[in-house]
Motif scaffolding. Structure first.
Motif, PDB file in Angstrom:
ATOM      1  N   ALA A 232      20.048  74.810  50.105  1.00 40.63           N
ATOM      2  CA  ALA A 232      18.971  75.684  50.577  1.00 40.63           C
ATOM      3  C   ALA A 232      17.596  75.022  50.480  1.00 40.63           C
ATOM      4  CB  ALA A 232      18.981  76.988  49.779  1.00 40.63           C
ATOM      5  N   GLY A 233      17.549  73.773  49.983  1.00 43.63           N
ATOM      6  CA  GLY A 233      16.280  73.050  49.914  1.00 43.63           C
ATOM      7  C   GLY A 233      15.531  73.196  48.604  1.00 43.63           C
ATOM      8  N   ASN A 234      16.203  73.610  47.551  1.00 38.20           N
ATOM      9  CA  ASN A 234      15.572  73.798  46.244  1.00 38.20           C
ATOM     10  C   ASN A 234      15.499  72.457  45.507  1.00 38.20           C
ATOM     11  OD1 ASN A 234      14.994  74.356  43.532  1.00 38.20           O
ATOM     12  ND2 ASN A 234      16.033  76.331  43.596  1.00 38.20           N
ATOM     13  N   GLY A 235      14.305  71.867  45.490  1.00 44.49           N
ATOM     14  CA  GLY A 235      14.098  70.585  44.826  1.00 44.49           C
ATOM     15  C   GLY A 235      14.267  70.648  43.316  1.00 44.49           C
ATOM     16  N   VAL A 236      13.979  71.804  42.726  1.00 46.08           N
ATOM     17  CA  VAL A 236      14.138  71.966  41.280  1.00 46.08           C
ATOM     18  C   VAL A 236      15.613  71.841  40.907  1.00 46.08           C
ATOM     19  CG1 VAL A 236      13.850  73.570  39.344  1.00 46.08           C
ATOM     20  CG2 VAL A 236      12.043  73.341  41.057  1.00 46.08           C
TER      21      VAL A 236
END
Length: 114
Positions: A22-26
């Protein structure tokens, strides 16, 4: 903390992959903190260079991030990361050996030209 271990309340590997997709860099950073040290040691066994091992591990996570939308890790995430690290480390080792051989040939031939 060993690879795959989680602190209480931390996301599972499956949840991390879903979040990365989903694009969550964390989530990617969490994955790196969890598996990174063990992957570095593993890559160093092939490359015998901390710098090259670090490059390989960075490439593993960079590829995961670039391919995140199509990421389909259905088995053990740790096994996948070690498999990917091994492949990239072996490729890097081969490239290093080829470059070294090329450099030796160049030195040998350039020395006789003068």
């Amino acid at each position: 903390m060993e690879p795959g271990e989680r602190q209480s309340g931390a996301a599972t590997d499956t949840e991390l992959i879903t979040q990365i997709r989903a694009g969550n860099g964390v989530a990617l950073e969490t994955l790196l903190r969890t598996y990174g040290p063990a992957l570095l040691r593993y890559a160093d066994r092939f490359l015998r260079s901390q710098d090259r091992a670090q490059e390989v591990v960075q490439d593993v996570f960079l590829q995961i991030w670039k391919d995140r939308e199509a990421l389909s890790i259905t088995q053990d995430l740790g096994a996948y990361l070690f498999w990917k690290t091994r492949n990239l480390a072996l490729n890097a080792s081969r490239a290093d050996h080829l470059a070294s051989a090329r450099d030796r040939r160049w030195v040998e031939t350039s020395g006789s030209v003068v």
